[in-house]
Design a protein around this motif. Structure first.
Motif, PDB file in Angstrom:
ATOM      1  N   ASP A 114       0.843  -1.199   0.000  1.00  0.00           N
ATOM      2  CA  ASP A 114       0.000   0.000   0.000  1.00  0.00           C
ATOM      3  C   ASP A 114       0.880   1.252   0.000  1.00  0.00           C
ATOM      4  N   PRO A 115       1.174   1.813  -1.185  1.00  0.00           N
ATOM      5  CA  PRO A 115       1.940   3.062  -1.226  1.00  0.00           C
ATOM      6  C   PRO A 115       1.112   4.204  -0.648  1.00  0.00           C
ATOM      7  N   GLY A 116       1.542   4.763   0.474  1.00  0.00           N
ATOM      8  CA  GLY A 116       0.743   5.769   1.162  1.00  0.00           C
ATOM      9  C   GLY A 116       0.495   7.014   0.336  1.00  0.00           C
ATOM     10  N   THR A 151       9.966  17.460  -2.258  1.00  0.00           N
ATOM     11  CA  THR A 151       9.914  16.017  -2.417  1.00  0.00           C
ATOM     12  C   THR A 151       8.661  15.497  -1.710  1.00  0.00           C
ATOM     13  N   PHE A 152       7.822  14.768  -2.448  1.00  0.00           N
ATOM     14  CA  PHE A 152       6.544  14.313  -1.898  1.00  0.00           C
ATOM     15  C   PHE A 152       6.643  12.871  -1.415  1.00  0.00           C
ATOM     16  N   GLU A 153       6.056  12.634  -0.252  1.00  0.00           N
ATOM     17  CA  GLU A 153       5.991  11.284   0.297  1.00  0.00           C
ATOM     18  C   GLU A 153       5.300  10.320  -0.672  1.00  0.00           C
ATOM     19  N   LYS A 154       4.236  10.781  -1.332  1.00  0.00           N
ATOM     20  CA  LYS A 154       3.459   9.913  -2.216  1.00  0.00           C
ATOM     21  C   LYS A 154       4.302   9.343  -3.342  1.00  0.00           C
ATOM     22  N   ASP A 155       5.271  10.125  -3.837  1.00  0.00           N
ATOM     23  CA  ASP A 155       6.102   9.662  -4.954  1.00  0.00           C
ATOM     24  C   ASP A 155       7.097   8.596  -4.505  1.00  0.00           C
ATOM     25  N   ILE A 156       7.690   8.791  -3.332  1.00  0.00           N
ATOM     26  CA  ILE A 156       8.684   7.837  -2.832  1.00  0.00           C
ATOM     27  C   ILE A 156       8.029   6.504  -2.478  1.00  0.00           C
ATOM     28  N   THR A 157       6.902   6.547  -1.807  1.00  0.00           N
ATOM     29  CA  THR A 157       6.245   5.285  -1.417  1.00  0.00           C
ATOM     30  C   THR A 157       5.857   4.464  -2.641  1.00  0.00           C
ATOM     31  N   ASP A 163      -3.506  14.078  -2.294  1.00  0.00           N
ATOM     32  CA  ASP A 163      -2.875  13.959  -0.978  1.00  0.00           C
ATOM     33  C   ASP A 163      -1.388  13.655  -1.160  1.00  0.00           C
ATOM     34  N   PRO A 164      -0.506  14.670  -1.031  1.00  0.00           N
ATOM     35  CA  PRO A 164       0.920  14.442  -1.273  1.00  0.00           C
ATOM     36  C   PRO A 164       1.619  13.743  -0.120  1.00  0.00           C
ATOM     37  N   GLY A 165       0.961  13.707   1.039  1.00  0.00           N
ATOM     38  CA  GLY A 165       1.646  13.211   2.232  1.00  0.00           C
ATOM     39  C   GLY A 165       2.595  14.266   2.754  1.00  0.00           C
ATOM     40  N   VAL A 198       4.740 -15.787  -4.863  1.00  0.00           N
ATOM     41  CA  VAL A 198       3.875 -14.898  -4.096  1.00  0.00           C
ATOM     42  C   VAL A 198       3.167 -13.957  -5.067  1.00  0.00           C
ATOM     43  N   ASP A 199       1.892 -13.767  -4.859  1.00  0.00           N
ATOM     44  CA  ASP A 199       1.130 -12.804  -5.666  1.00  0.00           C
ATOM     45  C   ASP A 199       1.183 -11.448  -4.981  1.00  0.00           C
ATOM     46  N   VAL A 200       1.682 -10.434  -5.704  1.00  0.00           N
ATOM     47  CA  VAL A 200       1.851  -9.101  -5.127  1.00  0.00           C
ATOM     48  C   VAL A 200       0.921  -8.124  -5.837  1.00  0.00           C
ATOM     49  N   TYR A 201       0.117  -7.392  -5.041  1.00  0.00           N
ATOM     50  CA  TYR A 201      -0.783  -6.375  -5.579  1.00  0.00           C
ATOM     51  C   TYR A 201      -0.481  -5.040  -4.911  1.00  0.00           C
ATOM     52  N   LEU A 202      -0.687  -3.960  -5.654  1.00  0.00           N
ATOM     53  CA  LEU A 202      -0.520  -2.598  -5.126  1.00  0.00           C
ATOM     54  C   LEU A 202      -1.887  -1.934  -5.044  1.00  0.00           C
ATOM     55  N   THR A 203      -2.144  -1.219  -3.946  1.00  0.00           N
ATOM     56  CA  THR A 203      -3.430  -0.517  -3.806  1.00  0.00           C
ATOM     57  C   THR A 203      -3.545   0.635  -4.795  1.00  0.00           C
ATOM     58  N   ARG A 204      -2.408   1.145  -5.237  1.00  0.00           N
ATOM     59  CA  ARG A 204      -2.405   2.117  -6.344  1.00  0.00           C
ATOM     60  C   ARG A 204      -1.121   1.911  -7.138  1.00  0.00           C
ATOM     61  N   THR A 205      -1.213   2.076  -8.441  1.00  0.00           N
ATOM     62  CA  THR A 205      -0.043   1.916  -9.309  1.00  0.00           C
ATOM     63  C   THR A 205       0.320   3.219 -10.004  1.00  0.00           C
ATOM     64  N   SER A 206      -0.390   4.287  -9.673  1.00  0.00           N
ATOM     65  CA  SER A 206      -0.103   5.604 -10.264  1.00  0.00           C
ATOM     66  C   SER A 206      -0.415   6.682  -9.232  1.00  0.00           C
ATOM     67  N   ASP A 207      -0.269   7.916  -9.615  1.00  0.00           N
ATOM     68  CA  ASP A 207      -0.463   9.037  -8.695  1.00  0.00           C
ATOM     69  C   ASP A 207      -1.950   9.376  -8.590  1.00  0.00           C
ATOM     70  N   VAL A 208      -2.686   8.521  -7.866  1.00  0.00           N
ATOM     71  CA  VAL A 208      -4.120   8.740  -7.667  1.00  0.00           C
ATOM     72  C   VAL A 208      -4.416   8.678  -6.172  1.00  0.00           C
ATOM     73  N   TYR A 209      -5.500   9.333  -5.784  1.00  0.00           N
ATOM     74  CA  TYR A 209      -5.915   9.308  -4.382  1.00  0.00           C
ATOM     75  C   TYR A 209      -6.774   8.069  -4.131  1.00  0.00           C
ATOM     76  N   VAL A 210      -6.467   7.345  -3.053  1.00  0.00           N
ATOM     77  CA  VAL A 210      -7.260   6.190  -2.640  1.00  0.00           C
ATOM     78  C   VAL A 210      -7.611   6.366  -1.165  1.00  0.00           C
TER      79      VAL A 210
END
Length: 455
Positions: A249-251, A265-271, A256-258, A287-299
């Motif tokens: 889960d990239p925060g 430098t934004f937290e959202k980009d580094i995560t 929301d830049p974090g 192992v199956d790996v999923y990301l809650t977001r794969t681009s610069d979108v708000y979740v």
């Protein structure tokens, strides 16, 4: 012709038209009834009892002009025309005006108002039409609980329906639930899961019958429990999931830049960079790996947890960066896992998931049990992660418990990983160069491999 006479004829014509009353239309379950089956007499609209009985699924027995019997599985009425009396469900007596019932050429007609009372119908009337509708059960909600090898589907209804039938789908895995005497307030329901359950779809087969399709991606056995206002389906899947599931889960993201560090430098980009790199490093492993977001979108925080639950995750790792601008020399990592009191957590889940403590008691208890069972594993992974931080020369500031929202709503073991302090310029330089992206992705990879025993 004299113009005065013509003018008077025109006025008379308008006056004549203005007093004409057009007959009302009659509808049953929002569908128009042939005018041969009803008529108006004065202010009353008389409707054929035979036609409405048939359309509402009732049986009509006319023994003679002294007794009329209308019945179905839940409703029965004895009508005594000569006494202007009706007995409803053997418990309630109703006296009506003699003019409310007419027998013409052997056909029985009731006023719309009396029909609604005796046959248990909803009556809606306006200047142009009269509507007689069955008081249908409402489909109020469909909830799912998906586990590793089974799933539970809970269908909530506002009242007891006329009938429920459950059948296997033809030529595909899944089940069809037919609910008679029911309706969907919004006419249609669709929820896609893309896991063991492909989708659940509910729609009107007819104005008084709802069909619910449960399409499965894997074949499953079913056990069903039909209560007065609830249908519970327990699915046991035959095809087991062999690969563990990790959700990273990239925060933050999008609007929301974090936290914001030096040089904007934004937290959202580094995560996001770390999550993508960790996913890449784990590709060679089972192992199956999923990301809650794969681009610069708000979740939304809750939606991140929902995503993880729908993937039936075995581990959830939320990636973040700390911030302490009061002292920009502070550095190091912190790892958090969830801890809670049962009663407080139950209230939180009930509020967030819009559940009722009485009717949804079993579902709430399942949530609490799942979270309670995940705590040891959450703590285990947090400590494994901490060990790999030390091995890679990253300072571990500590492993702590906390009630972060993103951890609260996940059903699997879950941790929140504050990788470093974005307020420290040296830390930002290491991430900007890409060094720390690789370092932390490697740490996550090693911890996951260790946790799942994939070495």
């Amino acid at each position: 012709m004299n113009k005065g006479i013509i003018r008077r004829l025109i006025i008379f014509g308008f006056l004549f038209l203005s007093v004409i009353t057009f007959p009302k239309a009659l509808y049953f379950q929002w569908r128009e009834i042939d005018s041969a089956y009803y008529f108006e007499d004065g202010e009353n609209l008389y409707v054929s009892l035979k036609v409405i009985s048939e359309k509402s699924g009732r049986t009509l027995d006319v023994y003679n002009d002294t007794l009329i019997y209308v019945k179905d599985s839940k409703w029965n009425v004895f009508i005594f025309p000569q006494n202007s009396l009706a007995i409803i469900n053997s418990t309630e007596s109703l006296h009506f005006d003699p003019n409310d019932l007419k027998i013409i050429d052997g056909e029985i007609y009731l006023t719309a108002e009396l029909m609604a009372k005796l046959i248990n119908l909803e009556l809606i009337s306006n200047d142009s039409a009269v509507y007689l509708n069955l008081p249908l059960t409402q489909l109020t909600s469909i909830k799912t609980i998906i586990q590793k090898t089974d799933a539970r589907i809970i269908i909530e209804l506002s009242s007891s329906p006329d009938d429920v039938g459950i059948y296997p789908l033809v030529n595909k895995s899944g089940y069809l639930i037919k609910i008679k005497g029911a309706e969907i307030p919004n006419s249609y329901y669709y929820e896609e899961y893309n896991n063991k359950i492909n989708y659940i779809k509910a729609y009107h087969y007819s104005p008084t019958e709802v069909w619910i399709q449960v399409k499965l991606n894997n074949s499953a056995d079913i056990e069903e429990l039909i209560e007065e206002s609830r249908i519970i389906l327990d699915l046991s899947f035959k095809d087991k999931i062999t690969l563990p599931v990790l959700v990273l889960d990239p925060g933050h993201g999008g609007i929301d830049p974090g936290a914001v560090g030096p040089n904007k430098t934004f937290e959202k980009d580094i995560t996001l960079k770390v999550a993508k790199r960790a996913q890449e490093l784990l590709k060679p492993y089972s192992v199956d790996v999923y990301l809650t977001r794969t681009s610069d979108v708000y979740v939304d925080l809750h939606d991140r947890a929902v995503f993880s639950n729908e993937k039936v995750a075995d581990l959830f790792v939320s990636l973040h960066l700390n911030d302490y601008p009061q002292d920009t020399t502070v550095y190091g990592s912190e790892v958090y896992y969830f801890d809670f009191s049962e009663s407080a957590y139950a209230r939180r889940i009930a509020y967030r998931e819009n559940l009722d403590f009485n009717t949804d008691k079993t579902l709430i208890e399942t949530w609490v049990t799942d979270k309670e069972n995940s705590l040891d594993e959450s703590e285990k992974f947090a400590n494994i992660l901490g060990n790999y931080l030390n091995v890679n020369g990253v300072k571990l500031r500590g492993v702590y418990t906390a009630e972060f929202a993103v951890l609260a709503y996940t059903r699997s073991p879950a941790v929140l990983f504050e990788m470093e302090f974005i307020s420290n310029p040296k830390v930002v330089d290491e991430f900007t160069s890409g060094k720390y992206v690789d370092v932390f992705a490697e740490i996550i990879k090693n911890a996951v491999i260790d946790f799942f025993g994939l070495k």
